[in-house]
Design an enzyme around this catalytic site. Structure first.
Site, PDB file in Angstrom:
ATOM      1  N   CYS A 102      -4.342   5.310  -9.484  1.00 31.85           N
ATOM      2  CA  CYS A 102      -5.527   5.896  -8.879  1.00 31.85           C
ATOM      3  C   CYS A 102      -6.139   7.029  -9.708  1.00 31.85           C
ATOM      4  O   CYS A 102      -7.354   7.116  -9.839  1.00 31.85           O
ATOM      5  CB  CYS A 102      -5.217   6.362  -7.480  1.00 31.85           C
ATOM      6  SG  CYS A 102      -3.818   7.497  -7.400  1.00 31.85           S
ATOM      7  N   HIS A 144      -2.925  10.119  -3.304  1.00 31.75           N
ATOM      8  CA  HIS A 144      -3.974   9.258  -3.827  1.00 31.75           C
ATOM      9  C   HIS A 144      -5.081  10.130  -4.429  1.00 31.75           C
ATOM     10  O   HIS A 144      -5.189  11.309  -4.112  1.00 31.75           O
ATOM     11  CB  HIS A 144      -4.534   8.403  -2.685  1.00 31.75           C
ATOM     12  CG  HIS A 144      -5.369   7.257  -3.140  1.00 31.75           C
ATOM     13  ND1 HIS A 144      -4.949   6.358  -4.096  1.00 31.75           N
ATOM     14  CD2 HIS A 144      -6.613   6.851  -2.768  1.00 31.75           C
ATOM     15  CE1 HIS A 144      -5.896   5.452  -4.288  1.00 31.75           C
ATOM     16  NE2 HIS A 144      -6.929   5.736  -3.490  1.00 31.75           N
ATOM     17  N   ASP A 194     -13.851   4.523  -3.914  1.00 34.51           N
ATOM     18  CA  ASP A 194     -12.464   4.459  -4.388  1.00 34.51           C
ATOM     19  C   ASP A 194     -12.329   3.304  -5.355  1.00 34.51           C
ATOM     20  O   ASP A 194     -12.130   2.167  -4.941  1.00 34.51           O
ATOM     21  CB  ASP A 194     -11.515   4.283  -3.201  1.00 34.51           C
ATOM     22  CG  ASP A 194     -10.060   4.375  -3.639  1.00 34.51           C
ATOM     23  OD1 ASP A 194      -9.826   4.527  -4.857  1.00 34.51           O
ATOM     24  OD2 ASP A 194      -9.189   4.288  -2.767  1.00 34.51           O
TER      25      ASP A 194
END
Lengths: 307, 681
Positions: free
Chosen positions: B433, B477, B493
């Site tokens: 991420c 995250h 995202d």
């Protein structure tokens, strides 16, 4: 406890019951006292069979016995014996009195003067006599069975408490029940049987039985009960004096002996109750009557037997 | 005389052997939990002194003289020096105390010394709660409390007439019942005593380092986090649970990129400075938020992390608790979390944020390091030129993640120290991420669109047993936010394009193929179903403990009492409190005053009482002085149909009470006795 013990006991009791009629409990108590190695005091009015019971006990146990009638002019030397000058050896020799026997029957103990009484009582405690600085051991076993008239009778010297304490048990016989009395009146049994009495026990057997008494088990729960009883006699205001430690020991030993006679190897509260009056009756001061019941019985009803 | 001998301690008398053993057990019990936090050689020291003590009591060794004692203390201090504990710290002080506690064993000769040891034990028990407040520590503390009190009983009143096992049981039972009697007062004090904030702050024990999300992001950090299954926080929702892919727990925004590292600002601020900076330049402005959509109300209980960050759903419109709200829609604590902290919040995820972007914020969101990553800049400029709109540009950038062979992995290759974005986007194309969010924001900024990295947690594990969500460290995250003129800040995202499972089903599912999920842990219960359920149950209990016991602070107390009594007035408080105290006092009077009057009965006596009661119902009562045998025979005569049962019972009872040896086992006979009683009833 060996296998013969219960038979031996029942045979002894049976022989005694044939002589003294209708007095099973008292006979059992008397035997209890003998097995516990203590002296007996039989107390009742004249003619109730005290002497007969004492005779029978001596006979059944197969022990050598002497009987002596106590009177007010009795001297200690008459009981114990005396040193008499022997011309031939030019020395005093001790002539043993009737006390030197395995069972000594002191009939009407309280007719004797305190001096004579105390001579006997010393022998009871020490199991020996001292005359002229010499000590003579009494034979073993040595029992004193004393009979006594109630103190209200004329011409008696009451035994002091300290001397009463030397007797393990005090048994009063009481009147016989009608059936036993009728038998007595017919003259078929009773005193006449005394002569034909065979010894069921002998010295060895008696000692074997005696050695079993301390082995009868005393549980904590039972000793708790005994201590509750003792505490009651000491704390309650109905008793002028409580039971002494010697009295307490006597209670436990008698209960053990009673349990043995019942054929049990442990003591139950009912054994304690059975002997309590005989053990405590003459040790608790006075004959306080609480609502008509004797003091010892009153105490038994007041102290919880359980818990 | 009898009673005084029983109740007062002869301070000069020697401590009994059993008392000594009790004390040693107590010391071990008290010192054991400290092993996790403090030097471990303390336990061998205790074992050594304990063995010495036992030898002294048994007469094999002499008592240590003054010189020996001084030598031992010197050795202890040297050991302390070598343990490397910083000097003015809690750890250091507690270690000294524990050392003294262990050495005290050598000279506990009489009951007074023993009492000192017990009191020290009480104190150390309390000290341990500075290190751990878990439910387990609580249970252990309660257990230790029982033993400590039992030792106090043993020292004051040794039970020499009992067997060892019997007296141990008796003492422990006595101690437990004494403590149980204190329970009502304890509860009352817990509930109503004023909850004051701590008067002074203790230095944080060194063993509790900072955990969780840090205030900067270098690719690699979050991978480390994802190897930890530690708990970050738990959330209870007021209404329905939002879908899993909406659960983006915002922690902090990272605006400044230096070519390698993302951080909040160009400068590293201390917490106080950072707060001042926020207050002055970056304050929360309610009018920038246009609330839309449906509300999500929730309570989050954050674990102790040693950091000030809190994690909430964006954007928060209302929040309760001692928190600081910042212009980037984050919520943070005013100081580092040294204890579990409860925050209540309401969020409206569909709201519009910052339609009018502040120049300062815009500037922050467009910052790029000069002259790095030329390939990425070129690509961004080219894609922007090909696009009709900013929206179109974003779609094109995202499409590139989808179409190019990007690979989601927790074991990415290293990217060197310069041009890290270039290397990731064009060469390695492997990352997690942080890589995706960082590169995406870089491209946005390169094309002139304000964008920033947001870090926090995503998702969480739903605990069906307790109806709450547990968010663990491995849920950490990073994602991106871009600002568009008509919609304000939008959450994007990019990781979802590469690894949709990461957001839909969590990290564990996403990493199933690679097997890198929590790979450094030897034993992971995450993949066994029943263990997972068990773990959830336990976790649910712990959450309750956290929320209602540890989380019972001033606010919680106020709310609880208000719910209970309505508006608080002095009169009401005095009456209620006085009443409760009176009730407790009354309870004590009953327990302490009346109970001893009732005689204690052995089990067989209790059964016998029931036997007597049963017969009394049939009209046969035992006279006070009646012996059991006489009573049974009388009862048997009066109730011929039950005669044999009565006599059997009596035989067993008499055997139990009067015929057994002291050491004989009673249990079998007691069982028989109960059986026989049942037949009678």
């Amino acid at each position: 406890m060996t296998a013969v013990t219960p038979q031996l006991i029942s045979a002894t009791l049976k022989a005694l019951n044939q002589v003294v009629l209708g007095k099973e409990t008292q006979i059992r108590l008397a035997l209890t006292g003998l097995l516990a190695g203590g002296h007996l005091l039989l107390e009742d009015l004249p003619g109730m069979g005290k002497t007969t019971l004492a005779h029978a006990l001596a006979g059944v146990c197969g022990l050598e016995y002497q009987r002596m009638q106590f009177t007010s002019d009795l001297l200690p030397a008459d009981i114990i014996g005396a040193s008499i000058f022997d011309r031939q050896s030019s020395a005093f020799t001790f002539h043993r009195g009737p006390l030197f026997s395995q069972i000594f029957l002191a009939d009407e103990l309280n007719r004797a003067s305190p001096k004579a009484q105390s001579a006997l009582l010393e022998a009871m405690e020490e199991q020996q006599v001292s005359v002229d600085g010499k000590t003579y051991a009494l034979p073993r076993p040595f029992f004193v069975i004393a009979t006594q008239n109630p103190q209200s009778q004329a011409g008696t010297f009451a035994l002091p408490e300290s001397q009463l304490d030397r007797f393990l048990l005090r048994i009063s016989l009481g009147y016989p029940d009608p059936a036993a009395e009728r038998k007595l009146l017919r003259g078929a049994e009773g005193r006449s049987q005394l002569n034909g009495l065979t010894a069921v026990l002998d010295q060895r057997r008696l000692q074997a039985l005696q050695s079993l008494v301390p082995q009868v088990k005393l549980s904590d729960a039972l000793l708790d009960y005994v201590q509750r009883l003792i505490a009651y006699t000491r704390d309650s205001d109905q008793c002028a004096t409580g039971l002494s430690p010697r009295g307490a020991q006597a209670l436990v030993r008698s209960a053990q002996s009673w349990a043995l006679l019942q054929g049990r190897s442990h003591v139950l509260p009912e054994d304690v109750q059975a002997v309590f009056t005989a053990v405590a009756g003459h040790r608790l001061s006075g004959r306080h009557e609480a609502q008509g019941t004797p003091l010892a019985r009153h105490i038994l009803s007041q102290v919880d037997a359980v818990g | 005389m009898k009673t005084t001998a029983k109740t007062t301690v002869n301070a000069k008398a020697a401590l009994s052997y059993s008392g000594t053993v009790w004390l040693l057990v107590l010391q071990l019990l008290v010192m054991l939990p400290f092993v996790q936090y403090l030097p471990q050689w303390l336990i061998p020291v205790l074992v050594f002194t304990a063995i010495w003590r036992i030898r002294v009591v048994k007469g094999y060794s002499n008592r240590p003289g003054l010189r020996v004692k001084i030598t031992l203390i010197a050795i202890g201090m040297i050991g302390l020096q070598f343990s490397g504990l910083p000097f003015p710290s809690l750890d250091f002080m507690v270690t000294i105390l524990l050392l003294g506690f262990a050495f005290k064993t050598l000279e506990t000769d009489n009951p007074r010394d023993g009492i000192v040891v017990v009191f020290l034990g009480y104190f150390l028990l309390a000290v341990h709660f500075l290190y751990s407040q878990s439910i387990l520590a609580g249970l252990y503390g309660a257990l230790s409390l029982v033993v400590l009190t039992a030792v106090l009983v043993v020292i004051q009143h040794p039970l020499t007439f009992m067997h060892n096992r019997q007296s141990t049981q008796h003492t422990l039972r006595l101690s437990a019942s004494m403590l149980l009697q204190c329970l009502p007062l304890m509860l009352l004090i817990f509930i109503v005593a004023p909850r004051l904030p701590p008067l002074f702050m203790l230095p944080l024990p060194s063993s509790q380092a900072k955990t969780g999300i840090s205030d900067s992001m270098t690719p690699g950090d979050i991978a480390n986090l994802s190897q930890s299954d530690g708990l970050a926080f738990r959330v209870t929702f007021k209404g329905d649970r939002p879908p899993q892919n909406q659960l983006y727990w915002r922690g902090l925004t990272l605006n400044h990129f230096d070519g390698r590292r993302w951080q909040q600002f160009a400068d590293d601020y201390e917490l106080r400075q950072l707060q001042r900076h926020f207050e002055q330049h970056y304050r929360w402005q309610p009018n920038q938020l246009e609330v839309r959509g449906t509300a999500i109300a929730y309570e989050a209980l954050y674990e102790r992390s040693g950091q000030p960050w809190l994690f909430t759903l964006t954007p928060v419109s209302e929040v309760y608790g001692d928190v600081l709200r910042v212009g980037d829609y984050r919520v943070m604590a005013r100081r580092e979390l040294q204890a579990p902290t409860l925050v209540k919040a309401v969020s409206y995820p569909d709201s519009l944020r910052d339609i009018n972007l502040q120049p300062m914020v815009r500037q922050l969101a467009l910052q790029l390091p000069p002259d790095t990553d030329p390939r990425t800049r070129t690509l961004a400029r080219q894609l922007r030129a090909d696009s009709d709109s900013e929206q179109d540009f974003i779609q094109r950038v995202l499409a590139r993640y989808r179409t190019q062979p990007f690979h989601y992995t927790l074991r990415p290759p290293t990217l060197g120290s310069t041009d890290t974005i270039d290397r990731f986007l064009f060469d390695s194309q492997r990352g997690f991420c942080a890589h995706y969010a960082g590169s995406f924001v870089f491209m946005m900024r390169a094309a002139g669109i304000p964008a920033r990295v947001v870090t926090g947690y995503q998702g969480g594990e739903w605990n069906a047993a307790g109806h709450y969500l547990s968010v663990h460290q491995f849920d950490a995250h990073a994602w991106a936010e871009v600002w568009l003129a008509d919609s304000g800040w939008l959450r994007i995202d990019p990781t979802t394009l590469v690894a949709p499972d990461r957001v839909e089903r969590g990290l564990e599912a996403a990493m199933q193929m690679e097997g890198s999920f929590l790979e450094n842990q030897l034993f992971t219960p995450h993949n066994i179903e029943w263990l997972k359920q068990l773990r959830q149950q336990i976790d649910s209990v712990q959450y309750g403990w956290r929320r209602f016991v540890l989380g019972y602070d001033q606010d919680a107390q106020h709310n609880f009492l208000q719910n209970l009594f309505g508006e608080l007035t002095v009169k009401k408080a005095v009456f209620t409190l006085g009443g409760l105290l009176l009730a407790i006092g009354f309870l004590w009077v009953i327990l302490l005053g009346i109970k001893p009057l009732r005689q204690r009965h052995s089990p067989e006596q209790l059964i016998y009482q029931r036997f007597c009661k049963a017969l009394a119902k049939q009209g046969i009562t035992r006279e006070h002085g009646q012996a059991p045998g006489d009573f049974a025979r009388r009862a048997a005569a009066a109730l011929p149909e039950q005669a044999s049962a009565i006599l059997d019972f009596n035989r067993s009872y008499e055997r139990l009470c009067y015929a057994l040896d002291k050491n004989e086992d009673k249990t079998a006979l007691l069982g028989t006795l109960k059986q026989q009683l049942k037949q009678l009833q």
